[in-house]
Design an enzyme around this catalytic site. Structure first.
Site, PDB file in Angstrom:
ATOM      1  N   GLY A  45     -11.025 -14.551   2.172  1.00 20.16           N
ATOM      2  CA  GLY A  45      -9.740 -13.884   2.430  1.00 20.16           C
ATOM      3  C   GLY A  45      -9.842 -12.373   2.496  1.00 20.16           C
ATOM      4  O   GLY A  45     -10.910 -11.799   2.733  1.00 20.16           O
ATOM      5  N   GLY A 184       1.297   7.147   1.262  1.00 22.91           N
ATOM      6  CA  GLY A 184       1.372   6.203   0.145  1.00 22.91           C
ATOM      7  C   GLY A 184       0.299   6.483  -0.886  1.00 22.91           C
ATOM      8  O   GLY A 184      -0.874   6.208  -0.658  1.00 22.91           O
ATOM      9  N   HIS A 447     -22.825  -0.105 -31.602  1.00 26.21           N
ATOM     10  CA  HIS A 447     -22.842   1.360 -31.516  1.00 26.21           C
ATOM     11  C   HIS A 447     -24.101   1.828 -30.786  1.00 26.21           C
ATOM     12  O   HIS A 447     -25.178   1.299 -31.056  1.00 26.21           O
ATOM     13  CB  HIS A 447     -22.826   1.966 -32.917  1.00 26.21           C
ATOM     14  CG  HIS A 447     -22.878   3.463 -32.907  1.00 26.21           C
ATOM     15  ND1 HIS A 447     -21.788   4.233 -32.573  1.00 26.21           N
ATOM     16  CD2 HIS A 447     -23.904   4.317 -33.159  1.00 26.21           C
ATOM     17  CE1 HIS A 447     -22.139   5.516 -32.634  1.00 26.21           C
ATOM     18  NE2 HIS A 447     -23.423   5.601 -32.980  1.00 26.21           N
TER      19      HIS A 447
HETATM   20  P1  FAD Z   1      -5.744 -13.568   0.964  1.00 23.81           P
HETATM   21  O1  FAD Z   1      -6.912 -13.018   0.286  1.00 23.81           O
HETATM   22  O2  FAD Z   1      -4.932 -12.676   1.841  1.00 23.81           O
HETATM   23  O3  FAD Z   1      -6.246 -14.822   1.778  1.00 23.81           O
HETATM   24  C1  FAD Z   1      -5.411 -15.536   2.627  1.00 23.81           C
HETATM   25  C2  FAD Z   1      -6.263 -16.291   3.624  1.00 23.81           C
HETATM   26  O4  FAD Z   1      -5.431 -17.176   4.360  1.00 23.81           O
HETATM   27  C3  FAD Z   1      -6.923 -15.373   4.656  1.00 23.81           C
HETATM   28  O5  FAD Z   1      -8.305 -15.647   4.699  1.00 23.81           O
HETATM   29  C4  FAD Z   1      -6.225 -15.736   5.969  1.00 23.81           C
HETATM   30  O6  FAD Z   1      -7.089 -15.639   7.095  1.00 23.81           O
HETATM   31  C5  FAD Z   1      -5.811 -17.175   5.720  1.00 23.81           C
HETATM   32  N1  FAD Z   1      -4.637 -17.641   6.479  1.00 23.81           N
HETATM   33  C6  FAD Z   1      -3.426 -17.038   6.592  1.00 23.81           C
HETATM   34  N2  FAD Z   1      -2.582 -17.792   7.294  1.00 23.81           N
HETATM   35  C7  FAD Z   1      -3.257 -18.915   7.639  1.00 23.81           C
HETATM   36  C8  FAD Z   1      -2.914 -20.090   8.368  1.00 23.81           C
HETATM   37  N3  FAD Z   1      -1.685 -20.277   8.864  1.00 23.81           N
HETATM   38  N4  FAD Z   1      -3.855 -21.023   8.558  1.00 23.81           N
HETATM   39  C9  FAD Z   1      -5.119 -20.881   8.061  1.00 23.81           C
HETATM   40  N5  FAD Z   1      -5.499 -19.794   7.356  1.00 23.81           N
HETATM   41  C10 FAD Z   1      -4.565 -18.825   7.129  1.00 23.81           C
HETATM   42  N6  FAD Z   1      -6.881  -7.166  -5.832  1.00 23.81           N
HETATM   43  C11 FAD Z   1      -7.490  -7.122  -7.036  1.00 23.81           C
HETATM   44  O7  FAD Z   1      -7.166  -7.931  -7.917  1.00 23.81           O
HETATM   45  N7  FAD Z   1      -8.471  -6.193  -7.298  1.00 23.81           N
HETATM   46  C12 FAD Z   1      -8.852  -5.284  -6.371  1.00 23.81           C
HETATM   47  O8  FAD Z   1      -9.733  -4.465  -6.648  1.00 23.81           O
HETATM   48  C13 FAD Z   1      -8.226  -5.293  -5.098  1.00 23.81           C
HETATM   49  N8  FAD Z   1      -8.579  -4.409  -4.144  1.00 23.81           N
HETATM   50  C14 FAD Z   1      -7.979  -4.459  -2.917  1.00 23.81           C
HETATM   51  C15 FAD Z   1      -8.327  -3.505  -1.956  1.00 23.81           C
HETATM   52  C16 FAD Z   1      -7.728  -3.512  -0.713  1.00 23.81           C
HETATM   53  C17 FAD Z   1      -8.138  -2.493   0.327  1.00 23.81           C
HETATM   54  C18 FAD Z   1      -6.761  -4.516  -0.405  1.00 23.81           C
HETATM   55  C19 FAD Z   1      -6.118  -4.573   0.955  1.00 23.81           C
HETATM   56  C20 FAD Z   1      -6.377  -5.457  -1.354  1.00 23.81           C
HETATM   57  C21 FAD Z   1      -6.981  -5.430  -2.623  1.00 23.81           C
HETATM   58  N9  FAD Z   1      -6.627  -6.336  -3.628  1.00 23.81           N
HETATM   59  C22 FAD Z   1      -7.223  -6.281  -4.855  1.00 23.81           C
HETATM   60  C23 FAD Z   1      -5.595  -7.370  -3.399  1.00 23.81           C
HETATM   61  C24 FAD Z   1      -6.264  -8.738  -3.106  1.00 23.81           C
HETATM   62  O9  FAD Z   1      -7.107  -8.600  -1.989  1.00 23.81           O
HETATM   63  C25 FAD Z   1      -5.198  -9.792  -2.847  1.00 23.81           C
HETATM   64  O10 FAD Z   1      -4.282  -9.832  -3.911  1.00 23.81           O
HETATM   65  C26 FAD Z   1      -5.849 -11.160  -2.704  1.00 23.81           C
HETATM   66  O11 FAD Z   1      -6.753 -11.189  -1.623  1.00 23.81           O
HETATM   67  C27 FAD Z   1      -4.781 -12.237  -2.479  1.00 23.81           C
HETATM   68  O12 FAD Z   1      -5.390 -13.483  -2.378  1.00 23.81           O
HETATM   69  P2  FAD Z   1      -4.714 -14.684  -1.557  1.00 23.81           P
HETATM   70  O13 FAD Z   1      -5.638 -15.834  -1.711  1.00 23.81           O
HETATM   71  O14 FAD Z   1      -3.302 -14.828  -1.971  1.00 23.81           O
HETATM   72  O15 FAD Z   1      -4.677 -14.185  -0.047  1.00 23.81           O
HETATM   73  P1  NAI Z   2       1.296   0.130  -3.479  1.00 23.92           P
HETATM   74  O1  NAI Z   2       2.577  -0.569  -3.659  1.00 23.92           O
HETATM   75  O2  NAI Z   2       0.322   0.147  -4.587  1.00 23.92           O
HETATM   76  O3  NAI Z   2       1.567   1.649  -3.085  1.00 23.92           O
HETATM   77  C1  NAI Z   2       2.338   2.021  -1.986  1.00 23.92           C
HETATM   78  C2  NAI Z   2       2.848   3.426  -2.212  1.00 23.92           C
HETATM   79  O4  NAI Z   2       3.433   3.906  -1.020  1.00 23.92           O
HETATM   80  C3  NAI Z   2       3.917   3.501  -3.299  1.00 23.92           C
HETATM   81  O5  NAI Z   2       3.514   4.444  -4.251  1.00 23.92           O
HETATM   82  C4  NAI Z   2       5.174   3.916  -2.533  1.00 23.92           C
HETATM   83  O6  NAI Z   2       6.015   4.747  -3.296  1.00 23.92           O
HETATM   84  C5  NAI Z   2       4.600   4.658  -1.339  1.00 23.92           C
HETATM   85  N1  NAI Z   2       5.438   4.678  -0.122  1.00 23.92           N
HETATM   86  C6  NAI Z   2       6.135   3.657   0.426  1.00 23.92           C
HETATM   87  N2  NAI Z   2       6.724   4.046   1.584  1.00 23.92           N
HETATM   88  C7  NAI Z   2       6.391   5.357   1.781  1.00 23.92           C
HETATM   89  C8  NAI Z   2       6.653   6.319   2.789  1.00 23.92           C
HETATM   90  N3  NAI Z   2       7.393   6.010   3.862  1.00 23.92           N
HETATM   91  N4  NAI Z   2       6.147   7.571   2.656  1.00 23.92           N
HETATM   92  C9  NAI Z   2       5.382   7.887   1.574  1.00 23.92           C
HETATM   93  N5  NAI Z   2       5.088   7.011   0.592  1.00 23.92           N
HETATM   94  C10 NAI Z   2       5.575   5.760   0.686  1.00 23.92           C
HETATM   95  O7  NAI Z   2       0.666  -0.502  -2.137  1.00 23.92           O
HETATM   96  P2  NAI Z   2      -0.787  -0.375  -1.516  1.00 23.92           P
HETATM   97  O8  NAI Z   2      -1.498   0.803  -2.059  1.00 23.92           O
HETATM   98  O9  NAI Z   2      -0.600  -0.510  -0.056  1.00 23.92           O
HETATM   99  O10 NAI Z   2      -1.502  -1.672  -2.063  1.00 23.92           O
HETATM  100  C11 NAI Z   2      -0.941  -2.970  -1.811  1.00 23.92           C
HETATM  101  C12 NAI Z   2      -1.275  -3.898  -2.924  1.00 23.92           C
HETATM  102  O11 NAI Z   2      -2.630  -4.308  -2.854  1.00 23.92           O
HETATM  103  C13 NAI Z   2      -1.145  -3.279  -4.313  1.00 23.92           C
HETATM  104  O12 NAI Z   2       0.166  -3.275  -4.762  1.00 23.92           O
HETATM  105  C14 NAI Z   2      -1.998  -4.181  -5.135  1.00 23.92           C
HETATM  106  O13 NAI Z   2      -1.237  -5.298  -5.497  1.00 23.92           O
HETATM  107  C15 NAI Z   2      -3.093  -4.596  -4.157  1.00 23.92           C
HETATM  108  N6  NAI Z   2      -4.303  -3.813  -4.454  1.00 23.92           N
HETATM  109  C16 NAI Z   2      -4.872  -3.911  -5.686  1.00 23.92           C
HETATM  110  C17 NAI Z   2      -5.966  -3.178  -6.012  1.00 23.92           C
HETATM  111  C18 NAI Z   2      -6.525  -3.291  -7.378  1.00 23.92           C
HETATM  112  O14 NAI Z   2      -6.179  -4.218  -8.089  1.00 23.92           O
HETATM  113  N7  NAI Z   2      -7.396  -2.382  -7.789  1.00 23.92           N
HETATM  114  C19 NAI Z   2      -6.611  -2.283  -5.056  1.00 23.92           C
HETATM  115  C20 NAI Z   2      -5.918  -2.219  -3.788  1.00 23.92           C
HETATM  116  C21 NAI Z   2      -4.825  -2.980  -3.520  1.00 23.92           C
END
Ligand code: FAD
Ligand code: NAI
Length: 468
Positions: A45, A184, A447
């Protein structure tokens, strides 16, 4: 794949192979169900392909670069430290992402989960049609687990393209940009912003709300802000992005700040203003699956939707969008299908922001505990009192424990500092197990380790601090 109009019968089908779906599929198979998983794009994913894993690889590369560039504190001088970005990207993609995603496919096969490639659409309450290019096949199922994840929100005035990019674009830039505007200042904006600021990009973050990284407490976010400033980045809060214009290889971004319209330009503009659930593409209404006002699937504590044979997990259900939450919900849903009584409980759900310093939290903060009617106290222990942190020259930050006033039961924890993401696990377990500060204080910690900061903080909760 079998092609045809007749329906193939499935027992449990999982739709989506992200950290929610693939974990649910494996657990369902372990519990004796005959499982198939449908995936349209990539195994692992968003998390493994364009999320958690590649972002952490770049964060690690950025740390290594910073350390190599500035080792003076340790009496070390280096010359000509350079980054070969193509090699960094190649390592991230072909050594890290590739290794992890192929591992997921292998685990599925080992657990005898049938893999179906294609996009699933519901036809009715117990039927899906899977489309793969020119081919399509209908399947009926006894139970389904929906795990279709989320995608970046695209806002008006910022159409994604070559110069206006989402987080996936931000992970895959062809070169280190000279300058970068990020819309953001949340989790992704701060994590990827820190990567590029570390590599020397002039980063400007426009955050709409009044606080940078608003999902963490102010004193934690402030430490990260300080680090950004040190790296020459500019963070502008209360800045609402209005629009962007691409001119050649530059982007001009207009935003509103303190009632004035301003502009800032850069090589790229990365928009990270949150993600939307993928609940609008697979005909969920035909299966009788109801959504809430945010477009998320309504579920009970086992993940059961309004169609009792269909469960939903991960980014498409209410709560934080986190990989470990998705996996946890996947295991609960798989158990529920097997007739077990497992339920989700989010009281100790951890959350981490992998910046410098790392921010990590689980359970209640002081404010949310008060809102919940708990009578709590908060106790903070600074990393400045921890020998290991000082020896690492990384002692900005603190461990904070939120505990009940009456019997010191740990109900929340926040850590800002070195290794916060890993350190949080001990306090997450304490919250989950209902432990009190004495349980931690009486546990001997090795430690010198960063973990002693947790023991010291627990002793401070009891009014017997040694190193403070
Ligand atoms: P997804 O990982 O989105 O997987 C969904 C899958 O379903 C995809 O592979 C997609 O292709 C498939 N799919 C969708 N629709 C269909 C369909 N109709 N038929 C068949 N397949 C389909 N979370 C953390 O906890 N720690 C982090 O450090 C972290 N870093 C992140 C960094 C970034 C840049 C981003 C964008 C997100 C990050 N996240 C992080 C968030 C995390 O990636 C998501 O919360 C997580 O992937 C959600 O898992 P999921 O299984 O719900 O969905
Ligand atoms: P986010 O919700 O963390 O941050 C979005 C930010 O954009 C907020 O601070 C909001 O106030 C701001 N914003 C919204 N509209 C705006 C506008 N028009 N102009 C300026 N600022 C605006 O969402 P983000 O960073 O996109 O990440 C999405 C999700 O992915 C996170 O909420 C998290 O659940 C997941 N994620 C988790 C990570 C982790 O666990 N380390 C790492 C990356 C993503």
């Amino acid at each position: 794949m079998v092609v045809g109009d007749f329906a193939v019968e499935l027992d449990t089908v999982v739709i989506g192979a992200g950290p929610g779906g693939y974990v649910a599929a494996i657990r369902a198979a372990q519990l004796g169900q005959k499982v198939a998983i449908v995936e349209k794009e990539y195994f692992g994913g968003v998390c493994l392909n364009v999320g958690c894993i590649p972002s952490k690889a770049l964060i690690q590369a950025a740390h290594t670069y910073q350390l190599a560039k500035h080792p003076e504190t340790f009496g070390i001088t280096t010359k000509d430290v350079e980054v070969d970005w193509e090699k960094t990207q190649d390592w991230k993609q072909n050594s890290v992402v590739q290794k992890m995603t192929s591992g997921v496919e292998m685990l599925l096969k080992k657990n005898k989960v049938e893999i179906i490639r294609g996009e699933a659409f519901f036809s009715d309450k117990d039927t899906i049609r899977v489309v793969n290019g020119e081919e399509a096949q209908t399947y009926t199922f006894n139970n389904a687990i929906l795990a279709t994840g989320s995608r970046p929100i695209e806002i008006k005035g910022f159409p994604f393209g070559e110069r206006i990019i989402d987080s996936t674009g931000g992970l895959n830039l062809p070169q280190i940009p000279k300058d970068l505007v990020i819309i953001g200042g949340g989790i992704i904006g701060s994590e990827l912003g820190a990567v590029y600021a570390s590599f020397g990009t002039k980063v400007t973050i426009l955050e709409g709300s009044k606080q940078f990284i608003p999902s963490f407490e102010k004193d934690m976010a402030r430490l990260v802000e300080k680090d950004f400033k040190k790296k020459g980045a500019e963070i502008i809060t209360k800045a609402m992005a209005k629009g962007a214009e691409v001119k050649g290889d530059r982007v001009i971004v207009t935003y509103e700040h303190k009632g004035e319209e301003k502009t800032v330009e850069a090589d790229y503009c990365m928009v990270t203003v949150g993600r939307r659930p993928n609940t609008d593409q697979a005909n969920l209404d035909l299966a009788g699956i109801e959504l809430d006002e945010h477009g998320k699937v309504k579920v009970d504590k086992q993940g059961r939707t309004s169609n009792p044979h269909i469960f939903a997990i991960g980014d498409i259900v209410p709560g934080a969008m986190l990989a470990h939450k998705a996996s946890f919900e996947g295991k609960v849903a798989a158990a529920a299908i097997s007739g077990r009584k497992d339920e989700v409980d989010y009281k100790a759900m951890p959350s981490v922001c992998y910046t410098d310093p790392e921010l990590a939290e689980a359970g209640y903060t002081k404010d949310s505990a008060k809102e919940a009617g708990l009578d709590v106290k908060v106790t903070k222990f600074p990393f400045g009192g921890n020998g290991r942190a000082v020896a690492m020259d990384s002692y900005e930050g603190f461990v904070r424990i939120v505990s009940t006033k009456e019997d010191n039961v740990i109900v929340g924890a926040q850590i800002a500092g070195p290794g916060a993401s890993d350190l949080l696990a001990e306090l997450t377990m304490a919250i989950e197990a209902g432990m009190n500060a004495e349980d931690i204080a009486l546990t001997v910690h090795p430690h010198p380790t960063l973990t002693e900061a947790i023991m010291d903080c627990a002793e401070a909760v009891l009014g017997e601090p040694i190193h403070m």
